[in-house]
Design a protein around this motif. Structure first.
Motif, PDB file in Angstrom:
ATOM      1  N   HIS A  75      -0.079   0.145   6.596  1.00 27.57           N
ATOM      2  CA  HIS A  75       0.497  -0.484   5.407  1.00 27.57           C
ATOM      3  C   HIS A  75       1.132  -1.837   5.699  1.00 27.57           C
ATOM      4  O   HIS A  75       1.214  -2.690   4.805  1.00 27.57           O
ATOM      5  CB  HIS A  75       1.524   0.444   4.744  1.00 27.57           C
ATOM      6  N   TYR A 106      -1.233  -4.633   4.855  1.00 22.15           N
ATOM      7  CA  TYR A 106      -1.310  -4.896   3.416  1.00 22.15           C
ATOM      8  C   TYR A 106      -0.098  -5.708   2.954  1.00 22.15           C
ATOM      9  O   TYR A 106      -0.220  -6.610   2.117  1.00 22.15           O
ATOM     10  CB  TYR A 106      -1.402  -3.585   2.640  1.00 22.15           C
ATOM     11  N   GLU A 137      -1.225   4.445   7.534  1.00 20.35           N
ATOM     12  CA  GLU A 137      -2.270   3.815   6.715  1.00 20.35           C
ATOM     13  C   GLU A 137      -2.337   2.299   6.906  1.00 20.35           C
ATOM     14  O   GLU A 137      -2.820   1.585   6.035  1.00 20.35           O
ATOM     15  CB  GLU A 137      -2.079   4.125   5.213  1.00 20.35           C
ATOM     16  N   CYS A 184       1.845   8.477  -3.192  1.00 14.17           N
ATOM     17  CA  CYS A 184       0.630   8.750  -3.967  1.00 14.17           C
ATOM     18  C   CYS A 184       0.605  10.180  -4.496  1.00 14.17           C
ATOM     19  O   CYS A 184       0.158  10.440  -5.615  1.00 14.17           O
ATOM     20  CB  CYS A 184      -0.606   8.481  -3.105  1.00 14.17           C
ATOM     21  N   LYS A 197      -2.172  -0.571  -8.403  1.00 17.30           N
ATOM     22  CA  LYS A 197      -3.569  -0.146  -8.481  1.00 17.30           C
ATOM     23  C   LYS A 197      -3.836   1.112  -7.667  1.00 17.30           C
ATOM     24  O   LYS A 197      -4.845   1.795  -7.878  1.00 17.30           O
ATOM     25  CB  LYS A 197      -4.500  -1.273  -8.039  1.00 17.30           C
ATOM     26  N   TYR A 198      -2.944   1.434  -6.730  1.00 20.00           N
ATOM     27  CA  TYR A 198      -3.100   2.650  -5.934  1.00 20.00           C
ATOM     28  C   TYR A 198      -2.390   3.849  -6.565  1.00 20.00           C
ATOM     29  O   TYR A 198      -2.474   4.961  -6.047  1.00 20.00           O
ATOM     30  CB  TYR A 198      -2.545   2.429  -4.520  1.00 20.00           C
ATOM     31  N   LEU A 250       0.862  -1.181   0.000  1.00 18.77           N
ATOM     32  CA  LEU A 250       0.000   0.000   0.000  1.00 18.77           C
ATOM     33  C   LEU A 250       0.896   1.228   0.000  1.00 18.77           C
ATOM     34  O   LEU A 250       1.538   1.527   1.010  1.00 18.77           O
ATOM     35  CB  LEU A 250      -0.910   0.021   1.229  1.00 18.77           C
TER      36      LEU A 250
END
Length: 357
Positions: free
Chosen positions: A287, A290, A285, A132, A150-151, A126
């Motif tokens: 992460h 994930y 987050e 991001c 995908k992020y 993630l």
């Protein structure tokens, strides 16, 4: 452009998860002139100056909401951008590589304002907020896990895995482990990444007597902030704040108990070490959860939320696995299947492609 002329600024700071992949990359670029950008009083001040010139800048992460503190951090960020611009211009660098964290923001902004290419490596499944936000600004974003793409729909993503230190890629002789562990006994290795894991340490000490009774040895890497470091003594228990030869240790281990930072998971995968994962619950987050899911979905590890884990559950799960060597072997093979042992070569090829074309 001749390779000897290429100057690369590496911005990597903080934890081993940020530093070790960058060091592994740098070792694959011996013909480059490399300068390091870090933050004062972080791990890089111990590891980097042995090999590379280190420059530090003062930068912090933003807290939630606006306050006098966030205003001060913003002003410090603006100053850091100007400092990095000056470093890049005066040093006549051809590009920048960063592994994220607080230092990535001013570095990416400064480099792109000068028209310099930036390669960003994101090791987590993630991606963090910094990745991001700044990923689309970068020339390329190198990913540790495919699922991260995908992020980052607007970034130029390339999956290369996460590089590990060179010791993990060497063929180690069995006697390179300089710890008093008899041949043939089950070995449990406990570690919490470069910062340790006090909560995990406590659970392990409570469960350890049952593992000793089953004949297991434990190598417990506690980190240097554990107030109960000296609370457990046993002939089958070896406690150390850190241990340098992690590659040999993880190869010898029958089972690891670990946090699920991307760096730790990469090392487990390369060594083919089955694991019980306890994601750090306060990671940004979440992460680490994930990351752990990549391994649990592959059947390479078993994961527990820290809030739901008791010493009794941990004790029984470890005993069950130690009594199932066939299952442990399968988990180890599945971990190896996740590994990208030539990750550093792939990342170096990407850097060369961006900077030399």
């Amino acid at each position: 452009m001749a390779n000897a002329q290429i100057k690369l600024l590496i911005a990597a700071s903080g934890t081993g998860g940020h530093l070790f992949p960058a060091i592994a990359l740098a070792e694959k670029l011996p013909d480059y002139q490399i300068q390091w950008l870090g933050v004062p009083n972080r791990l890089e001040t111990q590891l980097v100056p042995q090999q590379y010139s280190l420059t530090t800048i003062a930068v912090e992460g933003f807290q939630q909401g606006l306050s006098f503190s966030s205003l001060r951090i913003f002003l410090k960020l603006a100053g850091s951008i100007l400092t990095v611009r000056r470093i890049l211009k005066q040093g006549k660098f051809q590009g920048v590589f960063t592994t994220g964290g607080y230092i990535a923001g001013p570095t990416v902004i400064a480099a792109r304002s000068l028209g310099l290419p930036v390669i960003f490596h994101e090791s987590n499944a993630l991606p963090g907020k910094v990745t991001c936000f700044f990923g689309p600004w970068c020339t390329a974003v190198a990913l540790g896990f495919d699922v991260a793409a995908k992020y980052l729909p607007r970034a130029k993503n390339v999956c290369v895995g996460t590089p590990v230190r060179s010791q993990f890629l060497e063929i180690e002789a069995p006697n390179t482990l300089d710890l008093p562990i008899p041949d043939g006994v089950p070995l449990i290795v406990v570690f919490g990444g470069s910062q340790g894991a006090v909560a995990v340490n406590k659970l392990v000490r409570q469960a350890a007597p049952a593992w000793f009774a089953a004949g297991a040895y434990i190598v417990h890497l506690t980190g240097d902030k554990d107030p109960d470091f000296a609370s457990l003594e046993h002939p089958q228990y070896i406690k150390l704040p850190f241990y340098d030869n992690m590659a040999a240790l993880l190869r010898r281990a029958n089972l690891a108990i670990s946090r699920s930072g991307a760096g730790s998971l990469t090392e487990l995968a390369v060594c083919g070490t089955p694991a019980i994962l306890i994601p750090y619950p306060f990671a940004a987050e979440d992460h680490q959860t994930y990351n752990a899911q990549v391994f649990t979905k592959a059947g390479a590890a078993i994961a527990f939320k820290q809030s739901a884990l008791t010493s009794e559950i941990l004790q029984n799960q470890v005993l069950q696995l130690l009594q199932s060597p066939t299952e442990l072997a399968k988990m180890g093979e599945r971990a190896k299947a996740i590994a990208v042992p030539d990750s550093a070569d792939k990342l170096a090829s990407l850097v060369r492609e961006v900077l030399e074309t």
